[in-house]
Design a protein around this motif. Structure first.
Motif: not given
Length: 340
Positions: A158-163, A166-177
Protein backbone atom coordinates in the motif's frame (compact mmCIF):
# COMPACT_ATOMS: atom_id res chain seq x y z
CA UNK A 1 20.80 -44.98 13.48
CA UNK A 2 17.21 -43.83 13.15
CA UNK A 3 15.17 -40.90 14.33
CA UNK A 4 12.52 -42.44 16.58
CA UNK A 5 9.43 -40.55 17.65
CA UNK A 6 5.82 -41.13 18.59
CA UNK A 7 2.64 -40.42 16.63
CA UNK A 8 -0.47 -39.65 18.68
CA UNK A 9 -4.02 -39.54 17.32
CA UNK A 10 -5.06 -37.44 20.32
CA UNK A 11 -8.29 -39.33 20.97
CA UNK A 12 -10.47 -38.27 23.88
CA UNK A 13 -13.70 -39.71 25.17
CA UNK A 14 -15.74 -39.29 28.39
CA UNK A 15 -15.58 -43.04 28.97
CA UNK A 16 -14.68 -44.13 32.52
CA UNK A 17 -11.98 -46.35 31.00
CA UNK A 18 -10.18 -43.44 29.32
CA UNK A 19 -7.52 -41.33 31.02
CA UNK A 20 -8.14 -38.67 28.36
CA UNK A 21 -11.70 -37.59 29.06
CA UNK A 22 -11.90 -34.20 27.36
CA UNK A 23 -10.38 -32.05 24.65
CA UNK A 24 -8.46 -30.18 27.33
CA UNK A 25 -7.04 -33.48 28.61
CA UNK A 26 -5.96 -34.44 25.09
CA UNK A 27 -4.18 -31.14 24.50
CA UNK A 28 -2.44 -30.87 27.87
CA UNK A 29 -1.42 -34.54 27.87
CA UNK A 30 -0.05 -34.14 24.34
CA UNK A 31 2.26 -31.44 25.64
CA UNK A 32 3.28 -33.51 28.67
CA UNK A 33 4.01 -36.57 26.52
CA UNK A 34 6.31 -34.54 24.28
CA UNK A 35 8.19 -33.30 27.36
CA UNK A 36 8.47 -36.87 28.68
CA UNK A 37 9.61 -38.19 25.29
CA UNK A 38 12.33 -35.56 25.10
CA UNK A 39 13.55 -36.52 28.57
CA UNK A 40 13.70 -40.18 27.47
CA UNK A 41 15.84 -39.28 24.45
CA UNK A 42 13.21 -39.74 21.75
CA UNK A 43 13.67 -37.68 18.59
CA UNK A 44 10.13 -36.64 17.63
CA UNK A 45 6.64 -35.83 18.87
CA UNK A 46 4.06 -36.03 16.07
CA UNK A 47 0.29 -35.60 16.10
CA UNK A 48 -2.60 -36.53 13.83
CA UNK A 49 -5.04 -33.82 12.73
CA UNK A 50 -8.70 -34.79 12.25
CA UNK A 51 -11.57 -32.32 11.93
CA UNK A 52 -15.09 -32.87 13.28
CA UNK A 53 -13.78 -35.62 15.58
CA UNK A 54 -12.92 -36.08 19.24
CA UNK A 55 -9.27 -35.86 18.32
CA UNK A 56 -6.64 -33.17 17.85
CA UNK A 57 -7.80 -30.78 15.14
CA UNK A 58 -5.99 -27.42 15.48
CA UNK A 59 -2.27 -28.20 15.35
CA UNK A 60 -0.46 -24.88 15.51
CA UNK A 61 -1.43 -23.74 19.03
CA UNK A 62 -0.43 -27.22 20.24
CA UNK A 63 2.88 -27.24 18.34
CA UNK A 64 3.73 -23.75 19.60
CA UNK A 65 3.00 -24.77 23.20
CA UNK A 66 5.18 -27.86 22.85
CA UNK A 67 7.91 -25.75 21.30
CA UNK A 68 7.86 -23.46 24.32
CA UNK A 69 8.08 -26.40 26.76
CA UNK A 70 10.84 -28.37 25.01
CA UNK A 71 14.27 -27.58 23.60
CA UNK A 72 15.48 -30.43 21.40
CA UNK A 73 12.78 -32.81 20.18
CA UNK A 74 11.33 -32.48 16.67
CA UNK A 75 7.66 -31.47 16.66
CA UNK A 76 5.43 -32.46 13.80
CA UNK A 77 2.13 -33.53 12.32
CA UNK A 78 1.08 -36.67 10.59
CA UNK A 79 -0.87 -35.25 8.80
CA UNK A 80 -2.62 -31.91 8.20
CA UNK A 81 -5.43 -32.27 5.64
CA UNK A 82 -4.71 -29.56 3.07
CA UNK A 83 -8.26 -29.60 1.75
CA UNK A 84 -9.15 -27.57 4.87
CA UNK A 85 -6.24 -25.12 4.76
CA UNK A 86 -5.95 -21.54 3.54
CA UNK A 87 -2.35 -21.58 2.25
CA UNK A 88 -1.47 -18.10 3.54
CA UNK A 89 -2.93 -18.65 7.01
CA UNK A 90 -1.16 -22.01 7.04
CA UNK A 91 2.16 -20.30 6.26
CA UNK A 92 1.66 -17.61 8.93
CA UNK A 93 0.67 -20.07 11.66
CA UNK A 94 3.43 -22.50 10.73
CA UNK A 95 6.02 -19.73 10.65
CA UNK A 96 5.05 -18.51 14.12
CA UNK A 97 5.07 -22.00 15.66
CA UNK A 98 8.40 -22.80 14.03
CA UNK A 99 10.03 -19.64 15.36
CA UNK A 100 8.74 -20.37 18.88
CA UNK A 101 10.28 -23.85 18.69
CA UNK A 102 13.59 -22.61 17.33
CA UNK A 103 13.16 -24.26 13.94
CA UNK A 104 12.09 -27.76 15.05
CA UNK A 105 8.81 -28.16 13.15
CA UNK A 106 8.46 -31.12 10.77
CA UNK A 107 5.04 -30.68 9.15
CA UNK A 108 3.38 -33.67 7.58
CA UNK A 109 0.59 -32.66 5.19
CA UNK A 110 -1.56 -34.55 2.70
CA UNK A 111 -4.75 -34.64 0.64
CA UNK A 112 -6.55 -36.07 3.66
CA UNK A 113 -8.28 -39.30 4.63
CA UNK A 114 -11.94 -40.39 4.85
CA UNK A 115 -13.77 -37.85 7.00
CA UNK A 116 -16.20 -37.73 9.89
CA UNK A 117 -18.64 -35.60 7.87
CA UNK A 118 -19.52 -35.27 4.20
CA UNK A 119 -17.21 -32.85 2.41
CA UNK A 120 -16.13 -31.25 5.66
CA UNK A 121 -13.80 -28.83 3.87
CA UNK A 122 -16.87 -27.05 2.46
CA UNK A 123 -17.77 -25.92 5.99
CA UNK A 124 -14.31 -24.31 6.16
CA UNK A 125 -15.07 -22.27 3.05
CA UNK A 126 -13.19 -24.33 0.46
CA UNK A 127 -14.54 -25.70 -2.80
CA UNK A 128 -12.78 -27.41 -5.70
CA UNK A 129 -12.44 -25.32 -8.83
CA UNK A 130 -14.27 -26.29 -11.98
CA UNK A 131 -13.04 -29.72 -13.05
CA UNK A 132 -11.09 -30.31 -9.82
CA UNK A 133 -11.52 -33.12 -7.31
CA UNK A 134 -11.05 -32.50 -3.60
CA UNK A 135 -7.65 -34.21 -3.90
CA UNK A 136 -6.69 -31.79 -6.69
CA UNK A 137 -7.75 -28.91 -4.44
CA UNK A 138 -5.53 -30.21 -1.63
CA UNK A 139 -2.54 -30.36 -3.97
CA UNK A 140 -3.32 -26.84 -5.24
CA UNK A 141 -3.42 -25.54 -1.67
CA UNK A 142 -0.14 -27.34 -1.01
CA UNK A 143 1.63 -25.85 -4.00
CA UNK A 144 0.49 -22.37 -2.97
CA UNK A 145 1.70 -22.90 0.61
CA UNK A 146 5.06 -24.18 -0.59
CA UNK A 147 5.52 -21.05 -2.70
CA UNK A 148 4.65 -18.75 0.20
CA UNK A 149 7.06 -20.60 2.51
CA UNK A 150 9.99 -19.76 0.22
CA UNK A 151 9.77 -16.27 1.71
CA UNK A 152 9.62 -14.43 -1.62
CA UNK A 153 7.50 -11.29 -1.68
CA UNK A 154 4.49 -11.18 -3.99
CA UNK A 155 1.95 -8.68 -2.57
CA UNK A 156 1.90 -5.08 -3.80
CA UNK A 157 2.49 -2.72 -0.83
CA UNK A 158 0.00 0.00 0.00
CA UNK A 159 1.49 3.42 -0.88
CA UNK A 160 -0.01 4.77 2.36
CA UNK A 161 0.52 1.90 4.84
CA UNK A 162 -0.37 2.00 8.50
CA UNK A 163 3.23 1.02 9.33
CA UNK A 164 6.44 1.52 7.31
CA UNK A 165 7.14 -1.27 4.83
CA UNK A 166 10.47 -2.76 3.79
CA UNK A 167 11.31 -2.17 0.13
CA UNK A 168 9.81 -4.38 -2.57
CA UNK A 169 6.90 -6.79 -2.63
CA UNK A 170 5.63 -8.09 0.69
CA UNK A 171 5.12 -11.60 2.09
CA UNK A 172 3.07 -12.99 5.00
CA UNK A 173 4.85 -12.67 8.31
CA UNK A 174 6.39 -14.12 10.33
CA UNK A 175 8.61 -16.03 7.93
CA UNK A 176 10.73 -18.87 9.32
CA UNK A 177 13.77 -19.62 7.14
CA UNK A 178 14.27 -23.33 6.51
CA UNK A 179 10.70 -24.41 7.19
CA UNK A 180 10.08 -24.96 3.48
CA UNK A 181 12.54 -27.89 3.61
CA UNK A 182 10.76 -29.44 6.59
CA UNK A 183 7.44 -30.22 4.93
CA UNK A 184 6.50 -33.87 4.41
CA UNK A 185 3.84 -35.31 2.12
CA UNK A 186 1.74 -38.18 3.46
CA UNK A 187 1.67 -40.38 0.37
CA UNK A 188 -0.78 -43.24 -0.04
CA UNK A 189 0.49 -44.48 -3.40
CA UNK A 190 3.65 -44.69 -5.47
CA UNK A 191 2.35 -41.93 -7.76
CA UNK A 192 1.79 -39.46 -4.92
CA UNK A 193 5.23 -40.31 -3.52
CA UNK A 194 6.74 -39.33 -6.88
CA UNK A 195 4.64 -36.14 -6.89
CA UNK A 196 6.01 -35.26 -3.45
CA UNK A 197 9.54 -35.71 -4.78
CA UNK A 198 8.84 -33.38 -7.69
CA UNK A 199 7.52 -30.75 -5.27
CA UNK A 200 10.58 -31.01 -3.04
CA UNK A 201 8.86 -32.43 0.03
CA UNK A 202 10.03 -35.19 2.36
CA UNK A 203 8.07 -38.46 2.33
CA UNK A 204 5.78 -39.59 5.15
CA UNK A 205 4.31 -43.07 4.73
CA UNK A 206 1.80 -44.40 7.23
CA UNK A 207 0.57 -47.81 8.33
CA UNK A 208 -1.60 -48.11 5.22
CA UNK A 209 -1.25 -47.51 1.50
CA UNK A 210 -2.98 -48.35 -1.74
CA UNK A 211 -2.63 -52.07 -2.46
CA UNK A 212 -0.92 -51.72 -5.82
CA UNK A 213 0.85 -55.07 -6.26
CA UNK A 214 -0.61 -57.57 -3.80
CA UNK A 215 2.76 -57.93 -2.08
CA UNK A 216 3.20 -57.70 1.71
CA UNK A 217 2.71 -54.19 3.08
CA UNK A 218 6.32 -53.60 4.06
CA UNK A 219 7.50 -54.64 0.59
CA UNK A 220 5.06 -52.29 -1.16
CA UNK A 221 6.07 -49.49 1.19
CA UNK A 222 9.75 -50.11 0.50
CA UNK A 223 9.01 -49.89 -3.23
CA UNK A 224 7.18 -46.61 -2.61
CA UNK A 225 10.25 -45.24 -0.84
CA UNK A 226 12.43 -46.32 -3.74
CA UNK A 227 10.08 -44.64 -6.24
CA UNK A 228 10.25 -41.43 -4.20
CA UNK A 229 14.05 -41.41 -4.02
CA UNK A 230 14.44 -42.26 -7.69
CA UNK A 231 12.19 -39.35 -8.67
CA UNK A 232 14.02 -37.02 -6.27
CA UNK A 233 17.32 -37.72 -8.04
CA UNK A 234 15.93 -36.11 -11.19
CA UNK A 235 15.43 -32.72 -9.51
CA UNK A 236 17.71 -30.18 -7.85
CA UNK A 237 15.96 -29.22 -4.62
CA UNK A 238 19.17 -28.35 -2.81
CA UNK A 239 18.78 -30.68 0.19
CA UNK A 240 18.66 -34.39 1.01
CA UNK A 241 15.12 -35.65 1.66
CA UNK A 242 13.98 -37.63 4.66
CA UNK A 243 11.58 -40.57 4.77
CA UNK A 244 9.41 -41.65 7.69
CA UNK A 245 7.25 -44.72 8.22
CA UNK A 246 4.75 -45.35 11.02
CA UNK A 247 4.35 -48.58 12.94
CA UNK A 248 2.29 -49.88 15.83
CA UNK A 249 4.94 -51.41 18.13
CA UNK A 250 4.42 -52.57 21.71
CA UNK A 251 7.21 -54.24 23.66
CA UNK A 252 5.75 -56.49 26.35
CA UNK A 253 7.98 -55.85 29.35
CA UNK A 254 5.49 -55.86 32.24
CA UNK A 255 2.39 -57.68 33.39
CA UNK A 256 0.38 -54.55 32.64
CA UNK A 257 1.62 -54.59 29.03
CA UNK A 258 0.59 -58.21 28.65
CA UNK A 259 -2.83 -57.55 30.17
CA UNK A 260 -3.47 -54.70 27.75
CA UNK A 261 -1.99 -56.06 24.53
CA UNK A 262 -1.15 -59.77 24.57
CA UNK A 263 -4.44 -60.69 22.88
CA UNK A 264 -4.12 -57.98 20.20
CA UNK A 265 -1.30 -59.43 18.12
CA UNK A 266 -1.86 -59.13 14.38
CA UNK A 267 0.75 -61.23 12.62
CA UNK A 268 -0.66 -60.52 9.15
CA UNK A 269 -1.41 -57.46 7.06
CA UNK A 270 -5.06 -56.56 6.54
CA UNK A 271 -6.67 -55.64 3.21
CA UNK A 272 -9.85 -53.62 2.82
CA UNK A 273 -11.59 -50.88 0.86
CA UNK A 274 -10.59 -47.37 1.94
CA UNK A 275 -13.45 -45.98 -0.16
CA UNK A 276 -15.60 -47.16 -3.05
CA UNK A 277 -12.63 -47.25 -5.43
CA UNK A 278 -9.48 -47.70 -3.36
CA UNK A 279 -8.27 -51.09 -2.15
CA UNK A 280 -5.86 -50.49 0.73
CA UNK A 281 -3.41 -52.65 2.62
CA UNK A 282 -2.91 -52.07 6.34
CA UNK A 283 0.38 -53.02 7.97
CA UNK A 284 0.44 -55.47 10.84
CA UNK A 285 0.99 -54.50 14.47
CA UNK A 286 4.20 -55.55 16.20
CA UNK A 287 3.38 -56.78 19.72
CA UNK A 288 5.66 -59.11 21.63
CA UNK A 289 8.58 -59.61 23.94
CA UNK A 290 11.56 -57.39 23.01
CA UNK A 291 13.56 -60.32 21.62
CA UNK A 292 10.67 -61.25 19.30
CA UNK A 293 10.26 -57.66 18.12
CA UNK A 294 13.95 -57.37 17.27
CA UNK A 295 13.73 -60.40 14.99
CA UNK A 296 10.45 -59.33 13.38
CA UNK A 297 11.39 -55.68 12.80
CA UNK A 298 14.73 -56.71 11.29
CA UNK A 299 12.71 -58.26 8.45
CA UNK A 300 10.63 -55.11 7.80
CA UNK A 301 12.04 -53.75 4.53
CA UNK A 302 10.36 -50.35 4.76
CA UNK A 303 11.55 -49.69 8.30
CA UNK A 304 15.06 -50.56 7.14
CA UNK A 305 14.77 -48.13 4.20
CA UNK A 306 13.43 -45.18 6.24
CA UNK A 307 15.51 -42.79 8.32
CA UNK A 308 12.63 -41.91 10.68
CA UNK A 309 10.29 -44.25 12.55
CA UNK A 310 7.08 -42.97 14.14
CA UNK A 311 5.53 -45.27 16.72
CA UNK A 312 1.78 -44.92 17.17
CA UNK A 313 0.76 -44.63 20.82
CA UNK A 314 -2.52 -45.38 22.64
CA UNK A 315 -2.83 -41.89 24.08
CA UNK A 316 -5.96 -42.63 26.13
CA UNK A 317 -3.89 -44.83 28.44
CA UNK A 318 -2.23 -41.72 29.86
CA UNK A 319 1.10 -39.95 29.72
CA UNK A 320 3.00 -42.14 32.18
CA UNK A 321 2.03 -45.38 30.48
CA UNK A 322 2.82 -44.09 27.00
CA UNK A 323 6.19 -42.84 28.23
CA UNK A 324 6.81 -46.37 29.54
CA UNK A 325 5.99 -47.83 26.12
CA UNK A 326 8.40 -45.43 24.43
CA UNK A 327 11.15 -46.14 26.95
CA UNK A 328 10.79 -49.90 26.39
CA UNK A 329 11.34 -49.47 22.65
CA UNK A 330 14.22 -47.03 23.05
CA UNK A 331 16.07 -49.21 25.56
CA UNK A 332 15.11 -52.82 24.77
CA UNK A 333 14.35 -52.86 21.02
CA UNK A 334 16.25 -50.05 19.30
CA UNK A 335 19.81 -50.86 20.47
CA UNK A 336 19.90 -54.50 19.28
CA UNK A 337 18.63 -53.31 15.87
CA UNK A 338 21.36 -50.70 15.61
CA UNK A 339 18.90 -47.80 15.78
CA UNK A 340 20.56 -46.48 18.94
Amino acid sequence: MKNIGFLSFGHWTPSPHSRTQSAQDALLQSIDLAVAAEELGADGAYYRVHHFARQLASPFPLLAAIGARTSRIEIGTGVIDMRYENPLHFAEDAGAADLISGGRLQLGISRGSPEQVIDGWRHFGHRPAEGESDADMARRHTEAALQVLTGEGFAEPNPRPMFPNPPGLLRPEPHSPGLRERLWWGAGSDATARWAARQGMNLMSSTLKDDETGEPFHVQQRRQIEAFRHEWEGHDHGFTPRVSVSRSIVALTSDQDRAYFLGQREAQDQVGMLDERTRAIFGRSYIGEPEELVQELARDEAVAAADTLLITVPNQLGVDYNAHLMESILTAVAPPLGWR
